[in-house]
Design a protein around this motif. Structure first.
Motif, PDB file in Angstrom:
ATOM      1  N   PHE A 151      -4.623  14.037  13.567  1.00  0.00           N
ATOM      2  CA  PHE A 151      -5.673  14.949  13.062  1.00  0.00           C
ATOM      3  C   PHE A 151      -7.054  14.391  13.439  1.00  0.00           C
ATOM      4  N   ASP A 152      -7.248  13.083  13.217  1.00  0.00           N
ATOM      5  CA  ASP A 152      -8.563  12.473  13.474  1.00  0.00           C
ATOM      6  C   ASP A 152      -8.913  12.516  14.961  1.00  0.00           C
ATOM      7  N   PRO A 184     -13.605  12.190   8.448  1.00  0.00           N
ATOM      8  CA  PRO A 184     -12.241  12.196   9.001  1.00  0.00           C
ATOM      9  C   PRO A 184     -11.817  13.599   9.436  1.00  0.00           C
ATOM     10  N   GLY A 185     -10.960  13.620  10.459  1.00  0.00           N
ATOM     11  CA  GLY A 185     -10.632  14.880  11.105  1.00  0.00           C
ATOM     12  C   GLY A 185      -9.730  15.810  10.310  1.00  0.00           C
ATOM     13  N   PRO A 245      -9.527  16.916   7.065  1.00  0.00           N
ATOM     14  CA  PRO A 245     -10.174  17.996   6.305  1.00  0.00           C
ATOM     15  C   PRO A 245     -10.965  18.940   7.207  1.00  0.00           C
ATOM     16  N   ALA A 298      -2.812  15.828   1.309  1.00  0.00           N
ATOM     17  CA  ALA A 298      -3.861  16.674   0.711  1.00  0.00           C
ATOM     18  C   ALA A 298      -3.960  18.010   1.454  1.00  0.00           C
ATOM     19  N   ASN A 299      -3.304  18.098   2.608  1.00  0.00           N
ATOM     20  CA  ASN A 299      -3.398  19.319   3.424  1.00  0.00           C
ATOM     21  C   ASN A 299      -2.710  20.501   2.720  1.00  0.00           C
ATOM     22  N   HIS A 351       0.833  -1.217   0.000  1.00  0.00           N
ATOM     23  CA  HIS A 351       0.000   0.000   0.000  1.00  0.00           C
ATOM     24  C   HIS A 351       0.869   1.269   0.000  1.00  0.00           C
ATOM     25  N   VAL A 358      -2.676  12.848   4.379  1.00  0.00           N
ATOM     26  CA  VAL A 358      -2.345  14.158   4.967  1.00  0.00           C
ATOM     27  C   VAL A 358      -1.657  15.061   3.932  1.00  0.00           C
ATOM     28  N   GLU A 372      -3.765  10.159  12.024  1.00  0.00           N
ATOM     29  CA  GLU A 372      -4.457   9.671  13.221  1.00  0.00           C
ATOM     30  C   GLU A 372      -4.560  10.804  14.244  1.00  0.00           C
ATOM     31  N   HIS A 381       1.109   4.578  -2.400  1.00  0.00           N
ATOM     32  CA  HIS A 381       1.061   6.009  -2.067  1.00  0.00           C
ATOM     33  C   HIS A 381       2.215   6.759  -2.741  1.00  0.00           C
ATOM     34  N   CYS A 383      -4.056  11.533  -3.156  1.00  0.00           N
ATOM     35  CA  CYS A 383      -3.378  11.470  -1.853  1.00  0.00           C
ATOM     36  C   CYS A 383      -4.073  10.445  -0.970  1.00  0.00           C
ATOM     37  N   ASP A 394      -6.684   7.198  -0.119  1.00  0.00           N
ATOM     38  CA  ASP A 394      -6.629   5.846  -0.694  1.00  0.00           C
ATOM     39  C   ASP A 394      -7.419   5.720  -1.996  1.00  0.00           C
ATOM     40  N   SER A 442      -0.173   9.384   6.341  1.00  0.00           N
ATOM     41  CA  SER A 442      -1.563   8.956   6.158  1.00  0.00           C
ATOM     42  C   SER A 442      -2.199   8.726   7.516  1.00  0.00           C
TER      43      SER A 442
HETATM   44  O1  KG4 Z   1      -4.023   7.705   2.936  1.00  0.00           O
HETATM   45  P1  KG4 Z   1      -5.344   7.706   3.595  1.00  0.00           P
HETATM   46  O2  KG4 Z   1      -6.579   7.890   2.752  1.00  0.00           O
HETATM   47  O3  KG4 Z   1      -5.591   6.388   4.390  1.00  0.00           O
HETATM   48  C1  KG4 Z   1      -4.591   5.670   5.037  1.00  0.00           C
HETATM   49  O4  KG4 Z   1      -3.831   4.942   4.343  1.00  0.00           O
HETATM   50  O5  KG4 Z   1      -4.504   5.832   6.269  1.00  0.00           O
HETATM   51  O6  KG4 Z   1      -5.265   8.848   4.733  1.00  0.00           O
HETATM   52  C2  KG4 Z   1      -6.362   9.169   5.532  1.00  0.00           C
HETATM   53  C3  KG4 Z   1      -5.907  10.218   6.526  1.00  0.00           C
HETATM   54  C4  KG4 Z   1      -6.955  10.531   7.589  1.00  0.00           C
HETATM   55  O7  KG4 Z   1      -6.331  10.469   8.851  1.00  0.00           O
HETATM   56  C5  KG4 Z   1      -7.386  11.948   7.250  1.00  0.00           C
HETATM   57  O8  KG4 Z   1      -7.795  12.702   8.388  1.00  0.00           O
HETATM   58  C6  KG4 Z   1      -6.137  12.516   6.632  1.00  0.00           C
HETATM   59  O9  KG4 Z   1      -5.626  11.454   5.849  1.00  0.00           O
HETATM   60  N1  KG4 Z   1      -6.424  13.673   5.763  1.00  0.00           N
HETATM   61  C7  KG4 Z   1      -5.980  14.931   6.024  1.00  0.00           C
HETATM   62  C8  KG4 Z   1      -6.515  15.764   5.011  1.00  0.00           C
HETATM   63  N2  KG4 Z   1      -7.252  14.988   4.154  1.00  0.00           N
HETATM   64  C9  KG4 Z   1      -7.189  13.703   4.636  1.00  0.00           C
HETATM   65  N3  KG4 Z   1      -5.194  15.399   7.016  1.00  0.00           N
HETATM   66  C10 KG4 Z   1      -4.921  16.732   7.017  1.00  0.00           C
HETATM   67  N4  KG4 Z   1      -5.418  17.589   6.100  1.00  0.00           N
HETATM   68  C11 KG4 Z   1      -6.198  17.162   5.078  1.00  0.00           C
HETATM   69  N5  KG4 Z   1      -6.665  18.032   4.177  1.00  0.00           N
END
Ligand code: KG4
Ligand code: ZN
Length: 378
Positions: free
Chosen positions: A178-179, A190-191, A193, A314-315, A112, A312, A176, A116, A343, A345, A148
């Motif tokens: 952020f969430d 999810p936290g 965004p 995507a931030n 995985h 993350v 995690e 990424h 960014c 999954d 992530s």
């Molecule tokens: O890569 P992903 O889709 O799944 C994993 O492989 O874990 O990442 C999901 C994570 C979540 O914790 C979510 O809160 C975070 O990415 N995320 C962000 C943003 N968009 C998604 N964290 C900060 N800012 C964002 N804009």
């Protein structure tokens, strides 16, 4: 070559179809079925609900794909085998094994995290270069920050398939954190965004939050102390949880209204802090640590490229601040980052990483060797 790819490592079900001709990558179809609504009431992924949704969604997404494209024209099946939630991984692995046997096509198991990393080569930002170069410029050695919900790693890439994890989190992953902080503040799931949205209206230096391990002489991370600092602020009543924990940005919209003024609190730097300020301060603390360690790693390993990947990435603040730090601190280095939709999954990134692995090995994997591995390492 056409690659059908499947991703089910966590709470997104993904099915994609890629066409690769020479050094051109075309995404023929790319479906992601999000489970946000299912897990939002719990503020995190509930594994048995995630598995159930994968088994429900996979046939739907495969059928949609095969409606558009004839399954006869598929040359390779790529599937995420780990790391991730093992029962979720098995959902994708079983589907891929059956498809490989029924269609008599080779199958390849994909990490995985390599997926990424591969996301940097998808979409309009990454362009469609040969993996080793971009605009005729060599890309390697590269440093990729993978951030992530499950991982925070600094990966040294010396060439395609030559990965070395040089640092990782010792506790929570950045996503995690952020969430969890969003949950503490009563924001949605999810936290990431949600916090980013709220932070847009806040002041990043309103709270003096810790930057854990920023000066440690290694490339590891730790985010649980930062989360605990926010927890104490909530417990002490400096910031009250929003009553609107229904998600959908309500917390962000009303965040300013739910703060209490505690005079002389050591973590407050301005006079009347708001929830939006706390979100901005938390986000800035995470970004500071991620940028500082990535730049240090890039300098130490003489990186020609710095890359970002994972949810993350995507931030917007992380993207912006990393871009300017690379420009300022690392002479002549390129900065790559995936389009925001790649960014988080998705199966397209798994298809590309699967293609790379197939090209490296010159063959597929044995079907019975395709096994879900929750703790797979790069
Ligand atoms: O890569 P992903 O889709 O799944 C994993 O492989 O874990 O990442 C999901 C994570 C979540 O914790 C979510 O809160 C975070 O990415 N995320 C962000 C943003 N968009 C998604 N964290 C900060 N800012 C964002 N804009
Ligand atoms: Zn992921």
């Amino acid at each position: 070559m056409r690659i059908l790819s499947i991703e089910t490592s966590c709470d997104d079900t993904g099915v994609a179809l890629l066409e690769i001709k020479g050094d051109r990558i075309k995404i023929l179809s790319d479906f992601v079925s999000s489970q946000v609504k299912i897990h939002a009431p719990y503020g995190g992924v509930v594994p048995n609900l995630a598995v159930r949704a994968h088994y429900k969604n996979l046939p739907i997404l495969l059928e949609k794909t095969f409606k558009k494209f004839d399954s006869k024209n598929i040359d390779l099946i790529a599937v995420t085998v780990g790391p991730g939630l093992e029962p979720c991984l098995w959902a994708g692995v079983r589907a891929a094994r059956v498809l490989s046997l029924a269609m008599k096509k080779p199958i390849i198991g994909v990490d995985h995290l390599e997926g990424h990393i591969a996301a940097n080569w998808l979409g309009p930002i990454g362009g469609n270069p040969k993996p080793e170069t971009r605009n005729q410029k060599p890309l390697f050695p590269a440093i990729c920050l993978v951030v992530s919900g499950g991982h925070t790693q600094l990966v040294l890439i010396r060439g395609m398939g030559k990965y070395k994890v040089i640092g990782q989190t010792r506790d929570d992953a950045a996503g995690e954190a952020f969430d969890k902080v969003a949950k503490l503040l009563g924001l949605g799931y999810p936290g990431g965004p949600e916090i980013a949205l709220s932070a847009q209206n806040g002041t990043p230096d309103a709270f003096k939050l810790p930057r854990p391990m920023i000066d440690a002489p290694n490339f590891d991370f730790s985010f649980s102390g930062l989360k605990t600092a926010v927890l104490y602020l909530v417990r002490e009543g400096v910031i009250r949880q929003s009553f609107c924990d229904l998600g959908g940005g309500w917390g962000s919209a009303f965040g300013g209204a739910f703060t209490k003024r505690l005079p002389n609190h050591p973590l407050i730097t301005n006079r009347q802090p708001l929830t939006t300020d706390l979100c901005a301060s938390f986000q800035q603390a995470v970004v500071d640590v991620l940028v500082s360690k990535t730049i240090r790693a890039a300098k130490e390993y003489g990186a020609k490229t710095v890359m970002l990947s994972g949810g993350v990435a995507a931030n917007k603040e992380l993207r912006k601040q990393m871009a300017s730090a690379v420009k300022k601190n690392i002479h002549n280095a390129s900065f790559l980052l995936p389009d925001p939709r790649y960014c988080t999954d998705n199966a397209a990134m798994i298809g590309l990483a699967g293609y790379w692995k197939y090209a490296r090995h010159g063959r597929g994997d044995k079907v019975d060797k395709i096994i879900a591995r929750a703790n797979l390492n790069l």
